[in-house]
Design a protein around this motif. Sequence first.
Motif, PDB file in Angstrom:
ATOM      1  N   GLU A 187       0.845  -1.205   0.000  1.00  7.78           N
ATOM      2  CA  GLU A 187       0.000   0.000   0.000  1.00  7.78           C
ATOM      3  C   GLU A 187       0.884   1.261   0.000  1.00  7.78           C
ATOM      4  OE1 GLU A 187      -3.169   0.389  -0.285  1.00  7.78           O
ATOM      5  OE2 GLU A 187      -3.357   2.502   0.306  1.00  7.78           O
ATOM      6  N   ALA A 188       1.932   1.239   0.818  1.00  6.37           N
ATOM      7  CA  ALA A 188       2.838   2.397   0.872  1.00  6.37           C
ATOM      8  C   ALA A 188       3.497   2.620  -0.489  1.00  6.37           C
ATOM      9  CB  ALA A 188       3.909   2.171   1.938  1.00  6.37           C
ATOM     10  N   TYR A 189       3.830   1.529  -1.143  1.00  6.59           N
ATOM     11  CA  TYR A 189       4.447   1.642  -2.472  1.00  6.59           C
ATOM     12  C   TYR A 189       3.480   2.315  -3.442  1.00  6.59           C
ATOM     13  CZ  TYR A 189       6.602   0.227  -6.904  1.00  6.59           C
ATOM     14  OH  TYR A 189       7.169   0.230  -8.153  1.00  6.59           O
ATOM     15  N   LEU A 190       2.245   1.838  -3.414  1.00  7.67           N
ATOM     16  CA  LEU A 190       1.240   2.410  -4.315  1.00  7.67           C
ATOM     17  C   LEU A 190       1.037   3.900  -4.031  1.00  7.67           C
ATOM     18  CD1 LEU A 190       0.693  -0.489  -5.202  1.00  7.67           C
ATOM     19  CD2 LEU A 190      -1.725  -0.107  -4.882  1.00  7.67           C
ATOM     20  N   LYS A 191       0.930   4.196  -2.752  1.00  4.19           N
ATOM     21  CA  LYS A 191       0.693   5.604  -2.380  1.00  4.19           C
ATOM     22  C   LYS A 191       1.856   6.485  -2.816  1.00  4.19           C
ATOM     23  CE  LYS A 191      -2.254   5.552   1.714  1.00  4.19           C
ATOM     24  NZ  LYS A 191      -2.106   5.523   3.155  1.00  4.19           N
ATOM     25  N   GLY A 192       3.072   5.983  -2.623  1.00  3.83           N
ATOM     26  CA  GLY A 192       4.253   6.745  -3.033  1.00  3.83           C
ATOM     27  C   GLY A 192       4.218   7.039  -4.523  1.00  3.83           C
ATOM     28  N   LEU A 193       3.859   6.012  -5.284  1.00  9.73           N
ATOM     29  CA  LEU A 193       3.790   6.207  -6.743  1.00  9.73           C
ATOM     30  C   LEU A 193       2.683   7.199  -7.101  1.00  9.73           C
ATOM     31  CD1 LEU A 193       4.192   2.534  -8.090  1.00  9.73           C
ATOM     32  CD2 LEU A 193       5.917   4.337  -8.076  1.00  9.73           C
TER      33      LEU A 193
END
Length: 949
Positions: free
Chosen positions: A183-189
């Motif tokens: 989820e953090a990866y997606l949000k960062g992107l």
Amino acid sequence: MEGTLPETPLTGLARHGQSIWLDFIRRDFVEDGRLAAMVKEDALKGVTSNPAIFEQAIGHGAEYEEAVQALLETGSLTAGELYEALAVEDIRQACQVLRPVFDETNGRDGYVSLEVSPYLAHDSKRSLEEARRLWQQVDHPNVMIKIPATEEAIPAIEQAIAEGINVNVTLLFAIGMYKKVLEAYLKGLETRVKAGLPVGHIGSVASFFVSRIDGRIDARIDRRIAAEDPESEALKALRGQVAIANARMAYQHYLSVIASPRWQALAAKGAQTQRLLWASTSTKDKAYRDVLYVEELIGTDTVNTLPPRTLEAFRDHGVPEGRLVQNVDAARKILLEAERLGLDLDGVATTLLEEGVAAFEVAFDGLLGAVAARREAVLGERLMRVSLALSGELENAVVAAGKSWSHDGKVRRIWERDASVWTNGPESKWLGWLDVVKNGRAALEAYEALGREVKERGYSDVLLLAMGGSSLGPEVLEETFGRVSGGPKLHVLDSTDPQQVASFRKAIDPAKTLFIVSSKSGSTLEPNILFAYFWDQAEKALGRSPSEHFVAVTDPGSSLEALAKERGFAHIFHGNPEIGGRYSVLSAFGLAPAAAAGYDVRALLDSTQLMIEACDASVPPVTNPGVNLGLALGVAATSFRRDKVTFVASQKIASLGAWLEQLLAESTGKNGTGLIPIDGEPLGTPEVYGDDRVFVELRLGHEPVNPGLKALREAGHPVVTLHLDDVSQIVQAFFVFEFATAVAGSVLGINPFDQPDVEFSKVETRKLTKAYAETGHLPEETPFAKDGDLAFYADERNREALGNGSAETILKAHFDRVGKNDYIGLLAYIERNKAHIAWEQTVRTELRDQLHVATAAQFGPRFLHSTGQAYKGGPNSGVFLQVTADDAADLPIPGHAYSFGVVKAAQARGDFDVLAARGRRALRVHIAGPLHAGLDRLAQLVTDILKGA
Ligand SMILES: O=P(O)(O)OC[C@H]1O[C@](O)(CO)[C@@H](O)[C@@H]1O
Ligand SMILES: O=C[C@H](O)[C@H](O)COP(=O)(O)O
């Protein structure tokens, strides 16, 4: 690339969409082409490192020695900086080797991972800062920064991705945590997309640990089977199954996310998926196939990072089949069954994360310790050494304390000025000494100019008027370095004894002397009255204002600064108000007198810097000389009642002991606890000591081990050695002991930077001098006994304990009060000259040898600004004999109603009153008539009493 590869089980993995990375790095392996060969022959597509891998490489690889040497030639560096330089260089080289893979796969593969410090695992802000820093330092597009997957790291991971940093999220054990990471990866992107920034170049993997889970779960299973658990059969069936099932279900989550419209939107912008990377895939249980955690986890869009041995095994006999998506239902069932059987996978994952961080901390400590040791070896005789010879129990306790300091990040917290290391009081305002070199270098020109001026003006002498921290440091410098050829002689006057003041007056020609009045507070009585006296003397000698002969060293805004301005002093050097007196020797309080004496201040600072770096936050406690020394002293005092820190010094550096006395006593001697420094006591044979000592050997050069100390060590006494290669390292000894004292203060649970009980004596003294100014005499006092030229004084409580018989019975009663673990303090308010020092030495040695207790030999009022704090505020284990005498001749103080003799008498009385008020065992003996005769008689009485004892 793969087209030309010989087909092996390893190269076959590519067909199943899996990339193989190598879980290993070492400089020679990269440099001699072995890594490149694996890229070529094994279709290797990446490299991962972790603190344990670097510990193996740097800690044991001989090739790093030269690299450390080369780095240190470019400038001085801490162990942390050295490690980082070495690791970054290795990672950069590996990045170059993997760069073609990176280019050919359009940034899908070809990465090399470098992990942030495990100590930051629970600190979001600092993890992010370090990720940014490492990213910039490596400065290759194919580096990945590894961040452990703790709760605190999640925001850091998201932000790093948003900033375009490639991230390898490591130490993942739980599917729940993995979901947060993805989820953090997606949000960062998404943040990048929103900001109109590109996302296609960002690479990220989620390192899901496998074998460690089986290690834990299997152990639980085995224990229950051994305990004949009714579910033994069901448990047995799960052996070696849970980790793989867990990984398979994590992969299912990955598949569901990449199928989601949310991901599709990002993919449309060119984003790459954050692949699952199987980590911890070497087999730990020999009963399993050595390629188990490779074969079971082969699937599209995954990575498996293998240590060399597992990689070779798979190359040799691995079976590359896409099994990751097979048996998904079975995997789900295994996890449900594990839950039913109470194997607590969630709990295991949480424990493994914490243990993983802790294990990397241990590896990191080993790594930094190894780098620190290499640094020390390269610096050789440029850095003094601290070694500890402790008995088994004490050693274990010190090692344990070191581990807990490591875990709690206390060394780093000291450097971050975190008051919670001590009492959470005002400590952070007193840590300016950590920056002494930086600040000293900034003021270097002014110091050097003072040195030149002293020479140009042809001063024959420099007379420093100061007390405590403002005098003891310069005194060490003078006694250690002596007179520079063609330079002036530095004298340090820290007494109100009229004879002593007169002796100093006689030793100089005021017309050819530079006077340095030095006081941090500016309000200390002694330097002020000494100033009044010597200003007058200089004025008389010069026949005009002596202002250009005077220099002040003081903190900004003090009354001394105002006086110096008003009188037109030649210079005012400012101290740092965030440095207490006893920590001030490497600031203006030591450096200005040093410069005036012609010492090379730049060299002193450079040498100090080497020790500052040795005590750096990056150096783990056991290799950190300041921490190790401080823990040894603190733990010896608190857990082993060894609180008498006894200095045994090579003659040329023996004066350090007096400075150390103030540092230790004033810093730690409070709230009824503390270290009691014992300086100058002649070394005895083991039988004369109790078991309350720690010996600190201050050894210079290549002197052989002191046989007396060897015997003490063999008798079980702890011996700490500070080994200085030459006298210039005295500054390193200052710093290491300052650090150690701060550490010991933390162990003792006190604020090492205040001196509450000293102030009381000052108040009492002021009352008396005020009374003198008003009435022309000190308040009357009556001795409780008289015997010839000896008169005895004490408060009521002490009087009752001593009776009022002859001198002999009173003294005997007094020394009869000395018990095990006590110490005796001789506090003589007489001139501190050779004869009187010898007298004290004789008396203390007799007392020590007969009563088997530590002895302190002091001169007033000097010790009031030094050990006085501990005598009043420290443990109530001191038995004090104060010695006062009629002054043969007094000296008036210009502009004051009272004389030096009156001040000294008031100080002795003030001191005694506070000792008594603090419930100490104290007795004053006053010598009327000739001092020599009185001292002789006193010595004889002690001898007689001890003979009878
Ligand atoms: O430099 P100052 O302010 O004159 O103080 C001298 C000494 O007096 C003390 O405050 C103790 O009396 C010491 O801590 C200090 O080193
Ligand atoms: O990133 C890789 C991991 O640090 C490594 O695979 C850990 O493996 P281990 O569990 O064998 O230490």
